[in-house]
Design a protein around this motif. Structure first.
Motif, mmCIF file in Angstrom:
data_model
loop_
_atom_site.group_PDB
_atom_site.id
_atom_site.type_symbol
_atom_site.label_atom_id
_atom_site.label_comp_id
_atom_site.label_asym_id
_atom_site.label_seq_id
_atom_site.Cartn_x
_atom_site.Cartn_y
_atom_site.Cartn_z
ATOM 1 N N UNK A 287 53.493 -86.636 -98.148
ATOM 2 C CA UNK A 287 52.096 -86.215 -98.088
ATOM 3 C C UNK A 287 51.248 -87.052 -97.127
ATOM 4 N N UNK A 288 51.900 -87.867 -96.335
ATOM 5 C CA UNK A 288 51.175 -88.616 -95.310
ATOM 6 C C UNK A 288 51.117 -87.751 -94.057
ATOM 7 N N UNK A 289 49.943 -87.197 -93.765
ATOM 8 C CA UNK A 289 49.825 -86.220 -92.683
ATOM 9 C C UNK A 289 50.216 -86.802 -91.330
ATOM 10 N N UNK A 290 49.758 -88.003 -91.034
ATOM 11 C CA UNK A 290 50.061 -88.614 -89.741
ATOM 12 C C UNK A 290 51.548 -88.877 -89.601
ATOM 13 N N UNK A 291 52.156 -89.433 -90.623
ATOM 14 C CA UNK A 291 53.574 -89.767 -90.593
ATOM 15 C C UNK A 291 54.443 -88.525 -90.438
ATOM 16 N N UNK A 292 53.981 -87.401 -91.022
ATOM 17 C CA UNK A 292 54.764 -86.170 -90.999
ATOM 18 C C UNK A 292 54.336 -85.196 -89.905
ATOM 19 N N UNK A 293 53.468 -85.668 -89.000
ATOM 20 C CA UNK A 293 53.026 -84.906 -87.825
ATOM 21 C C UNK A 293 52.334 -83.602 -88.206
ATOM 22 N N UNK A 294 51.563 -83.645 -89.284
ATOM 23 C CA UNK A 294 50.763 -82.482 -89.688
ATOM 24 C C UNK A 294 49.374 -82.677 -89.091
ATOM 25 N N UNK A 295 49.108 -81.961 -87.994
ATOM 26 C CA UNK A 295 47.907 -82.240 -87.204
ATOM 27 C C UNK A 295 46.773 -81.265 -87.499
ATOM 28 N N UNK A 296 47.081 -79.971 -87.617
ATOM 29 C CA UNK A 296 46.021 -78.980 -87.796
ATOM 30 C C UNK A 296 46.295 -78.115 -89.034
ATOM 31 N N UNK A 297 45.602 -76.983 -89.142
ATOM 32 C CA UNK A 297 45.729 -76.120 -90.318
ATOM 33 C C UNK A 297 46.607 -74.907 -90.067
ATOM 34 N N UNK A 298 47.267 -74.838 -88.922
ATOM 35 C CA UNK A 298 48.001 -73.629 -88.528
ATOM 36 C C UNK A 298 49.207 -73.340 -89.426
ATOM 37 N N UNK A 299 49.657 -72.092 -89.382
ATOM 38 C CA UNK A 299 50.804 -71.662 -90.179
ATOM 39 C C UNK A 299 52.104 -72.265 -89.661
ATOM 40 N N UNK A 300 52.282 -72.310 -88.364
ATOM 41 C CA UNK A 300 53.531 -72.758 -87.759
ATOM 42 C C UNK A 300 53.845 -74.210 -88.071
ATOM 43 N N UNK A 302 51.220 -76.573 -89.453
ATOM 44 C CA UNK A 302 50.087 -77.221 -90.090
ATOM 45 C C UNK A 302 50.036 -77.040 -91.591
ATOM 46 N N UNK A 303 48.880 -77.349 -92.152
ATOM 47 C CA UNK A 303 48.730 -77.399 -93.602
ATOM 48 C C UNK A 303 48.834 -76.041 -94.278
ATOM 49 N N UNK A 304 48.317 -74.970 -93.648
ATOM 50 C CA UNK A 304 48.375 -73.654 -94.295
ATOM 51 C C UNK A 304 49.813 -73.148 -94.393
ATOM 52 N N UNK A 305 50.636 -73.484 -93.396
ATOM 53 C CA UNK A 305 52.045 -73.115 -93.464
ATOM 54 C C UNK A 305 52.732 -73.789 -94.637
ATOM 55 N N UNK A 306 52.419 -75.053 -94.854
ATOM 56 C CA UNK A 306 53.004 -75.779 -95.990
ATOM 57 C C UNK A 306 52.491 -75.217 -97.309
ATOM 58 N N UNK A 307 51.201 -74.862 -97.362
ATOM 59 C CA UNK A 307 50.642 -74.258 -98.573
ATOM 60 C C UNK A 307 51.372 -72.952 -98.890
ATOM 61 N N UNK A 328 47.987 -78.814 -103.314
ATOM 62 C CA UNK A 328 47.663 -79.978 -102.481
ATOM 63 C C UNK A 328 47.496 -79.549 -101.021
ATOM 64 N N UNK A 329 48.449 -78.765 -100.510
ATOM 65 C CA UNK A 329 48.387 -78.379 -99.102
ATOM 66 C C UNK A 329 47.295 -77.350 -98.848
ATOM 67 N N UNK A 330 46.951 -76.551 -99.840
ATOM 68 C CA UNK A 330 45.810 -75.650 -99.682
ATOM 69 C C UNK A 330 44.517 -76.468 -99.571
ATOM 70 N N UNK A 331 44.400 -77.487 -100.415
ATOM 71 C CA UNK A 331 43.227 -78.363 -100.342
ATOM 72 C C UNK A 331 43.156 -79.063 -98.988
ATOM 73 N N UNK A 332 44.299 -79.524 -98.487
ATOM 74 C CA UNK A 332 44.326 -80.164 -97.174
ATOM 75 C C UNK A 332 43.933 -79.189 -96.067
ATOM 76 N N UNK A 333 44.247 -77.915 -96.263
ATOM 77 C CA UNK A 333 43.853 -76.894 -95.287
ATOM 78 C C UNK A 333 42.337 -76.795 -95.209
ATOM 79 N N UNK A 334 41.674 -76.784 -96.347
ATOM 80 C CA UNK A 334 40.212 -76.728 -96.341
ATOM 81 C C UNK A 334 39.607 -77.996 -95.749
#
Length: 392
Positions: A287-300, A302-307, A328-334
Protein backbone atom coordinates in the motif's frame (compact mmCIF):
# COMPACT_ATOMS: atom_id res chain seq x y z
CA UNK A 1 -18.35 6.72 0.06
CA UNK A 2 -21.07 5.31 -2.24
CA UNK A 3 -22.69 8.73 -2.55
CA UNK A 4 -19.32 10.11 -3.59
CA UNK A 5 -19.12 7.39 -6.25
CA UNK A 6 -22.62 8.25 -7.54
CA UNK A 7 -21.81 11.96 -7.71
CA UNK A 8 -18.57 11.23 -9.56
CA UNK A 9 -20.07 8.95 -12.21
CA UNK A 10 -22.93 11.42 -12.75
CA UNK A 11 -20.36 14.14 -13.41
CA UNK A 12 -18.51 11.82 -15.79
CA UNK A 13 -21.56 10.86 -17.82
CA UNK A 14 -22.49 14.53 -18.35
CA UNK A 15 -18.91 15.23 -19.43
CA UNK A 16 -18.46 12.19 -21.68
CA UNK A 17 -21.74 12.65 -23.54
CA UNK A 18 -20.42 15.93 -24.94
CA UNK A 19 -17.24 14.47 -26.40
CA UNK A 20 -16.85 14.32 -30.16
CA UNK A 21 -14.37 11.84 -31.57
CA UNK A 22 -12.54 11.72 -34.87
CA UNK A 23 -11.24 8.19 -34.17
CA UNK A 24 -13.09 5.08 -33.06
CA UNK A 25 -11.36 2.43 -30.99
CA UNK A 26 -11.91 0.47 -27.80
CA UNK A 27 -9.23 1.56 -25.36
CA UNK A 28 -8.62 5.19 -26.18
CA UNK A 29 -11.71 6.80 -27.69
CA UNK A 30 -15.36 6.16 -28.53
CA UNK A 31 -15.54 2.44 -27.69
CA UNK A 32 -14.73 2.96 -24.04
CA UNK A 33 -17.39 5.66 -23.77
CA UNK A 34 -19.96 3.14 -25.01
CA UNK A 35 -19.02 0.64 -22.33
CA UNK A 36 -19.32 3.32 -19.66
CA UNK A 37 -22.70 4.58 -20.88
CA UNK A 38 -23.97 1.02 -21.31
CA UNK A 39 -23.27 0.16 -17.67
CA UNK A 40 -24.54 3.54 -16.49
CA UNK A 41 -27.86 2.88 -18.24
CA UNK A 42 -28.01 -0.73 -17.06
CA UNK A 43 -27.69 0.35 -13.43
CA UNK A 44 -30.54 2.85 -14.02
CA UNK A 45 -28.67 5.77 -12.48
CA UNK A 46 -30.70 8.28 -14.54
CA UNK A 47 -33.74 8.02 -16.79
CA UNK A 48 -32.46 10.29 -19.54
CA UNK A 49 -29.28 8.42 -20.35
CA UNK A 50 -30.81 5.76 -22.63
CA UNK A 51 -31.06 8.18 -25.55
CA UNK A 52 -27.49 9.35 -25.00
CA UNK A 53 -26.25 5.78 -25.17
CA UNK A 54 -28.31 5.07 -28.29
CA UNK A 55 -26.94 8.15 -30.07
CA UNK A 56 -23.36 7.18 -29.23
CA UNK A 57 -24.03 3.63 -30.38
CA UNK A 58 -25.40 4.83 -33.74
CA UNK A 59 -22.36 7.05 -34.17
CA UNK A 60 -20.06 4.12 -33.41
CA UNK A 61 -21.88 1.79 -35.84
CA UNK A 62 -21.47 4.33 -38.61
CA UNK A 63 -17.72 4.72 -38.10
CA UNK A 64 -16.26 1.58 -36.47
CA UNK A 65 -14.68 0.31 -39.73
CA UNK A 66 -12.86 3.56 -40.49
CA UNK A 67 -9.77 2.94 -38.35
CA UNK A 68 -6.55 2.37 -40.27
CA UNK A 69 -5.03 0.40 -37.42
CA UNK A 70 -5.26 -3.38 -37.02
CA UNK A 71 -4.38 -3.87 -33.34
CA UNK A 72 -6.83 -4.88 -30.62
CA UNK A 73 -6.25 -1.79 -28.48
CA UNK A 74 -6.39 0.89 -31.17
CA UNK A 75 -8.00 -0.57 -34.28
CA UNK A 76 -10.85 -2.41 -35.93
CA UNK A 77 -10.29 -5.72 -34.04
CA UNK A 78 -11.10 -4.01 -30.74
CA UNK A 79 -14.18 -2.44 -32.34
CA UNK A 80 -15.31 -5.88 -33.52
CA UNK A 81 -14.88 -7.23 -29.98
CA UNK A 82 -17.01 -4.38 -28.63
CA UNK A 83 -19.77 -4.96 -31.18
CA UNK A 84 -19.80 -8.66 -30.36
CA UNK A 85 -19.99 -7.85 -26.63
CA UNK A 86 -22.94 -5.49 -27.16
CA UNK A 87 -24.64 -8.17 -29.27
CA UNK A 88 -24.17 -10.69 -26.45
CA UNK A 89 -25.75 -8.15 -24.08
CA UNK A 90 -28.76 -7.99 -26.45
CA UNK A 91 -28.25 -4.29 -27.07
CA UNK A 92 -28.00 -4.39 -30.85
CA UNK A 93 -28.94 -6.74 -33.64
CA UNK A 94 -26.25 -9.10 -34.84
CA UNK A 95 -24.71 -7.06 -37.63
CA UNK A 96 -21.45 -8.99 -37.77
CA UNK A 97 -22.61 -11.68 -40.26
CA UNK A 98 -22.82 -8.96 -42.90
CA UNK A 99 -19.05 -8.44 -42.62
CA UNK A 100 -18.11 -12.00 -41.68
CA UNK A 101 -15.65 -12.55 -44.53
CA UNK A 102 -14.02 -9.15 -44.00
CA UNK A 103 -13.57 -9.98 -40.32
CA UNK A 104 -11.96 -13.31 -41.18
CA UNK A 105 -9.58 -11.73 -43.68
CA UNK A 106 -8.60 -8.99 -41.25
CA UNK A 107 -7.89 -11.35 -38.36
CA UNK A 108 -6.13 -14.02 -40.41
CA UNK A 109 -3.91 -11.86 -42.62
CA UNK A 110 -2.80 -9.48 -39.89
CA UNK A 111 -2.28 -12.24 -37.35
CA UNK A 112 -0.05 -14.02 -39.87
CA UNK A 113 1.89 -10.81 -40.44
CA UNK A 114 2.34 -10.22 -36.70
CA UNK A 115 3.56 -13.79 -36.23
CA UNK A 116 6.14 -13.36 -38.97
CA UNK A 117 7.67 -10.40 -37.13
CA UNK A 118 7.40 -12.28 -33.78
CA UNK A 119 4.98 -9.73 -32.33
CA UNK A 120 2.69 -11.90 -30.18
CA UNK A 121 1.53 -9.02 -28.00
CA UNK A 122 -2.03 -8.83 -26.65
CA UNK A 123 -2.54 -5.09 -27.09
CA UNK A 124 -0.54 -4.62 -30.28
CA UNK A 125 0.05 -8.01 -31.94
CA UNK A 126 -1.35 -11.34 -33.05
CA UNK A 127 -2.53 -12.48 -29.61
CA UNK A 128 -5.04 -9.63 -29.55
CA UNK A 129 -6.45 -10.79 -32.89
CA UNK A 130 -6.66 -14.37 -31.61
CA UNK A 131 -8.57 -13.08 -28.58
CA UNK A 132 -11.08 -11.29 -30.81
CA UNK A 133 -11.50 -14.35 -33.04
CA UNK A 134 -12.24 -16.58 -30.07
CA UNK A 135 -14.70 -14.03 -28.69
CA UNK A 136 -16.53 -14.21 -32.04
CA UNK A 137 -16.36 -18.01 -32.34
CA UNK A 138 -20.12 -18.33 -32.94
CA UNK A 139 -19.75 -16.15 -36.02
CA UNK A 140 -16.39 -17.33 -37.34
CA UNK A 141 -16.62 -21.02 -36.42
CA UNK A 142 -14.46 -23.31 -34.29
CA UNK A 143 -12.34 -24.36 -37.27
CA UNK A 144 -11.31 -20.80 -38.08
CA UNK A 145 -10.35 -20.12 -34.45
CA UNK A 146 -8.47 -23.44 -34.22
CA UNK A 147 -6.50 -22.69 -37.41
CA UNK A 148 -5.61 -19.22 -36.20
CA UNK A 149 -4.50 -20.69 -32.87
CA UNK A 150 -2.32 -23.26 -34.63
CA UNK A 151 -0.58 -20.50 -36.58
CA UNK A 152 -0.06 -18.53 -33.38
CA UNK A 153 1.43 -21.53 -31.55
CA UNK A 154 3.83 -22.26 -34.40
CA UNK A 155 5.30 -18.80 -33.96
CA UNK A 156 5.20 -18.98 -30.18
CA UNK A 157 7.19 -22.21 -30.02
CA UNK A 158 9.90 -21.13 -32.45
CA UNK A 159 13.13 -19.66 -31.16
CA UNK A 160 13.17 -16.95 -33.77
CA UNK A 161 15.62 -14.22 -32.77
CA UNK A 162 15.29 -10.48 -33.03
CA UNK A 163 12.58 -8.22 -34.44
CA UNK A 164 11.21 -7.04 -31.14
CA UNK A 165 8.57 -4.34 -30.86
CA UNK A 166 10.59 -1.83 -28.82
CA UNK A 167 11.61 -3.32 -25.46
CA UNK A 168 8.05 -3.84 -24.28
CA UNK A 169 6.93 -6.55 -26.66
CA UNK A 170 9.48 -9.33 -26.55
CA UNK A 171 9.58 -12.82 -27.98
CA UNK A 172 7.79 -15.21 -25.63
CA UNK A 173 9.43 -18.52 -24.80
CA UNK A 174 7.53 -21.48 -23.37
CA UNK A 175 10.59 -23.72 -23.08
CA UNK A 176 13.72 -23.38 -20.99
CA UNK A 177 15.81 -23.27 -24.17
CA UNK A 178 16.02 -19.52 -24.49
CA UNK A 179 17.53 -17.61 -27.37
CA UNK A 180 20.33 -15.16 -26.68
CA UNK A 181 19.22 -11.65 -25.70
CA UNK A 182 15.61 -12.80 -25.26
CA UNK A 183 13.38 -11.24 -22.63
CA UNK A 184 10.56 -13.20 -21.01
CA UNK A 185 7.72 -10.75 -20.45
CA UNK A 186 5.51 -11.60 -17.45
CA UNK A 187 3.01 -8.74 -17.80
CA UNK A 188 -0.71 -9.14 -18.43
CA UNK A 189 -0.75 -6.43 -21.07
CA UNK A 190 2.15 -7.68 -23.19
CA UNK A 191 3.41 -11.00 -21.88
CA UNK A 192 2.89 -14.63 -20.97
CA UNK A 193 -0.08 -14.18 -18.57
CA UNK A 194 -2.17 -12.96 -21.50
CA UNK A 195 -1.12 -16.04 -23.48
CA UNK A 196 -2.21 -18.26 -20.58
CA UNK A 197 -5.63 -16.63 -20.25
CA UNK A 198 -6.47 -16.58 -23.95
CA UNK A 199 -5.28 -20.13 -24.64
CA UNK A 200 -7.25 -21.30 -21.60
CA UNK A 201 -10.39 -19.87 -23.15
CA UNK A 202 -9.78 -21.53 -26.54
CA UNK A 203 -11.18 -25.03 -26.77
CA UNK A 204 -8.41 -27.01 -28.46
CA UNK A 205 -6.82 -30.26 -27.19
CA UNK A 206 -3.36 -28.76 -26.68
CA UNK A 207 -4.49 -25.83 -24.52
CA UNK A 208 -4.23 -27.41 -21.08
CA UNK A 209 -0.74 -28.83 -21.62
CA UNK A 210 0.63 -25.61 -23.09
CA UNK A 211 -0.96 -23.51 -20.35
CA UNK A 212 0.47 -25.83 -17.72
CA UNK A 213 3.95 -25.54 -19.22
CA UNK A 214 3.78 -21.75 -19.33
CA UNK A 215 2.54 -21.51 -15.74
CA UNK A 216 5.35 -23.85 -14.67
CA UNK A 217 7.84 -21.56 -16.40
CA UNK A 218 6.32 -18.46 -14.79
CA UNK A 219 6.35 -20.03 -11.33
CA UNK A 220 10.02 -20.95 -11.72
CA UNK A 221 10.77 -17.23 -11.44
CA UNK A 222 8.83 -16.71 -8.20
CA UNK A 223 10.89 -15.22 -5.39
CA UNK A 224 10.94 -16.88 -1.98
CA UNK A 225 12.57 -13.91 -0.26
CA UNK A 226 11.29 -10.75 -1.97
CA UNK A 227 9.31 -8.34 0.19
CA UNK A 228 7.88 -6.18 -2.60
CA UNK A 229 6.81 -8.24 -5.65
CA UNK A 230 6.79 -12.03 -5.87
CA UNK A 231 7.40 -12.07 -9.63
CA UNK A 232 9.50 -9.90 -11.93
CA UNK A 233 7.89 -7.94 -14.78
CA UNK A 234 10.48 -9.02 -17.30
CA UNK A 235 13.23 -11.63 -17.11
CA UNK A 236 16.26 -10.43 -19.01
CA UNK A 237 18.28 -13.51 -19.81
CA UNK A 238 21.84 -13.20 -18.55
CA UNK A 239 20.95 -10.45 -16.06
CA UNK A 240 20.00 -10.51 -12.40
CA UNK A 241 16.24 -10.78 -11.91
CA UNK A 242 14.65 -7.62 -10.50
CA UNK A 243 11.78 -8.23 -8.06
CA UNK A 244 10.48 -4.68 -8.02
CA UNK A 245 7.57 -4.82 -10.43
CA UNK A 246 4.86 -2.18 -10.15
CA UNK A 247 1.41 -2.76 -8.67
CA UNK A 248 -0.99 -2.38 -11.59
CA UNK A 249 -3.17 -4.07 -14.20
CA UNK A 250 -0.59 -3.68 -16.95
CA UNK A 251 2.56 -4.98 -15.24
CA UNK A 252 3.35 -6.88 -12.06
CA UNK A 253 2.10 -9.65 -9.79
CA UNK A 254 -1.59 -9.02 -10.43
CA UNK A 255 -1.31 -10.14 -14.06
CA UNK A 256 0.43 -13.33 -12.97
CA UNK A 257 -2.30 -13.92 -10.36
CA UNK A 258 -5.05 -13.63 -12.95
CA UNK A 259 -3.26 -16.05 -15.26
CA UNK A 260 -3.26 -18.67 -12.50
CA UNK A 261 -6.82 -17.77 -11.47
CA UNK A 262 -8.44 -17.93 -14.90
CA UNK A 263 -6.61 -21.10 -15.91
CA UNK A 264 -7.46 -22.64 -12.55
CA UNK A 265 -11.16 -21.94 -13.00
CA UNK A 266 -11.32 -23.11 -16.60
CA UNK A 267 -9.34 -26.32 -16.04
CA UNK A 268 -10.63 -26.93 -12.49
CA UNK A 269 -7.12 -26.84 -11.04
CA UNK A 270 -7.21 -25.94 -7.35
CA UNK A 271 -3.42 -25.59 -7.10
CA UNK A 272 -3.41 -22.84 -9.70
CA UNK A 273 -6.34 -21.06 -8.04
CA UNK A 274 -4.60 -21.22 -4.67
CA UNK A 275 -1.44 -19.71 -6.16
CA UNK A 276 -3.55 -16.84 -7.48
CA UNK A 277 -5.13 -16.24 -4.07
CA UNK A 278 -1.75 -16.23 -2.34
CA UNK A 279 -0.35 -13.73 -4.85
CA UNK A 280 -3.38 -11.46 -4.38
CA UNK A 281 -3.13 -11.69 -0.60
CA UNK A 282 0.49 -10.58 -0.90
CA UNK A 283 -0.44 -7.67 -3.20
CA UNK A 284 -3.24 -6.61 -0.86
CA UNK A 285 -0.56 -5.66 1.68
CA UNK A 286 1.35 -3.47 -0.79
CA UNK A 287 0.00 0.00 0.00
CA UNK A 288 2.97 2.31 -0.35
CA UNK A 289 2.06 4.22 -3.52
CA UNK A 290 5.54 5.55 -4.25
CA UNK A 291 7.25 2.21 -3.67
CA UNK A 292 4.74 0.42 -5.90
CA UNK A 293 4.83 3.07 -8.67
CA UNK A 294 1.16 3.99 -8.31
CA UNK A 295 1.26 7.53 -9.67
CA UNK A 296 -2.23 8.49 -10.87
CA UNK A 297 -5.87 7.30 -10.73
CA UNK A 298 -5.97 5.58 -14.13
CA UNK A 299 -7.32 2.08 -14.77
CA UNK A 300 -4.19 0.76 -16.48
CA UNK A 301 -1.58 1.62 -13.88
CA UNK A 302 -3.31 3.63 -11.17
CA UNK A 303 -5.55 3.47 -8.15
CA UNK A 304 -8.90 2.94 -9.91
CA UNK A 305 -7.52 -0.13 -11.68
CA UNK A 306 -6.49 -1.59 -8.34
CA UNK A 307 -9.89 -0.73 -6.85
CA UNK A 308 -11.64 -2.53 -9.72
CA UNK A 309 -9.35 -5.57 -9.62
CA UNK A 310 -9.78 -6.10 -5.89
CA UNK A 311 -13.50 -5.41 -6.21
CA UNK A 312 -13.73 -8.23 -8.75
CA UNK A 313 -11.51 -10.58 -6.76
CA UNK A 314 -13.51 -10.00 -3.59
CA UNK A 315 -16.77 -10.73 -5.41
CA UNK A 316 -15.28 -13.91 -6.87
CA UNK A 317 -13.74 -15.24 -3.65
CA UNK A 318 -15.57 -13.59 -0.74
CA UNK A 319 -12.23 -13.23 1.09
CA UNK A 320 -12.52 -10.33 3.51
CA UNK A 321 -8.97 -9.06 2.99
CA UNK A 322 -9.90 -8.22 -0.60
CA UNK A 323 -13.00 -6.37 0.60
CA UNK A 324 -10.82 -4.10 2.76
CA UNK A 325 -8.34 -3.65 -0.07
CA UNK A 326 -10.91 -2.66 -2.70
CA UNK A 327 -12.25 0.15 -0.49
CA UNK A 328 -8.72 1.28 0.32
CA UNK A 329 -7.87 1.73 -3.36
CA UNK A 330 -11.20 3.41 -4.07
CA UNK A 331 -10.44 5.90 -1.30
CA UNK A 332 -6.97 6.45 -2.77
CA UNK A 333 -8.62 7.13 -6.13
CA UNK A 334 -10.65 9.97 -4.64
CA UNK A 335 -7.53 11.32 -2.96
CA UNK A 336 -5.75 11.30 -6.36
CA UNK A 337 -8.70 13.20 -7.85
CA UNK A 338 -8.50 16.06 -5.38
CA UNK A 339 -7.20 19.49 -6.34
CA UNK A 340 -6.43 20.44 -9.93
CA UNK A 341 -6.29 16.84 -11.21
CA UNK A 342 -10.02 16.22 -10.71
CA UNK A 343 -12.53 14.52 -12.99
CA UNK A 344 -13.23 17.77 -14.81
CA UNK A 345 -9.56 18.27 -15.76
CA UNK A 346 -8.07 14.84 -15.33
CA UNK A 347 -4.50 14.18 -16.42
CA UNK A 348 -2.84 10.78 -16.35
CA UNK A 349 0.87 10.14 -16.23
CA UNK A 350 2.21 9.10 -19.66
CA UNK A 351 5.86 8.37 -18.85
CA UNK A 352 8.27 10.55 -20.77
CA UNK A 353 5.34 12.59 -22.13
CA UNK A 354 4.49 13.66 -18.60
CA UNK A 355 0.96 14.52 -17.44
CA UNK A 356 -1.63 14.55 -20.24
CA UNK A 357 -5.35 15.27 -20.43
CA UNK A 358 -7.02 11.89 -20.84
CA UNK A 359 -10.62 10.67 -21.12
CA UNK A 360 -9.83 7.15 -22.33
CA UNK A 361 -10.78 3.76 -20.93
CA UNK A 362 -7.23 2.59 -20.40
CA UNK A 363 -5.59 5.73 -19.07
CA UNK A 364 -8.30 8.28 -18.37
CA UNK A 365 -11.64 9.20 -16.88
CA UNK A 366 -13.73 6.62 -18.77
CA UNK A 367 -11.84 3.79 -17.10
CA UNK A 368 -12.04 5.50 -13.71
CA UNK A 369 -15.80 5.77 -14.18
CA UNK A 370 -16.16 2.10 -15.10
CA UNK A 371 -14.22 1.11 -11.99
CA UNK A 372 -16.46 3.29 -9.83
CA UNK A 373 -19.64 1.88 -11.39
CA UNK A 374 -18.53 -1.57 -10.25
CA UNK A 375 -18.99 -0.45 -6.64
CA UNK A 376 -22.66 0.40 -7.26
CA UNK A 377 -23.71 -3.17 -8.03
CA UNK A 378 -23.56 -6.49 -6.24
CA UNK A 379 -23.97 -8.44 -9.48
CA UNK A 380 -20.56 -9.61 -10.64
CA UNK A 381 -21.93 -9.91 -14.18
CA UNK A 382 -21.99 -6.12 -14.31
CA UNK A 383 -18.20 -6.18 -14.14
CA UNK A 384 -17.83 -8.37 -17.22
CA UNK A 385 -16.97 -5.45 -19.49
CA UNK A 386 -13.46 -6.15 -18.15
CA UNK A 387 -13.22 -9.13 -20.50
CA UNK A 388 -11.42 -6.65 -22.73
CA UNK A 389 -8.74 -6.45 -20.02
CA UNK A 390 -8.58 -10.27 -19.64
CA UNK A 391 -9.91 -10.00 -16.08
CA UNK A 392 -12.99 -12.16 -16.71
Amino acid sequence: MLQKVKDSVFLLQTKLQLLKESEYNLYYTHGGFLLFHYLYVKLELTEMNQSIFENKLIDFLEHFQESKKVTFSEGIPGNIWLLNYLIEMNLIENLLPTIKEEVKDLLFLNSKNFNQITNYDFLHGSLGLLFVANSCEKLLGKKFVANLTTDFLKGLKSNNKGNYYDNWMSLFEVNKVIADNTDINLSLSHGLPSVVIILSKINIPESKEIVGNILKLIKSYKSTTATLSLYPSVVKVGYEIEYRSRLAWCYGDIGVAFAFWQAGKIFNNEEWKEEAIQIMLHTSKRRNLKENLVVDAALCHGTSGLAHIFNRFYKETGIQEFDKTRWYWLEQTFIKLEGENNLENFKSFHGIKGWCLDVSLLDGTTGIGLAMLGFLTEDIEDLNWDKCLLLS
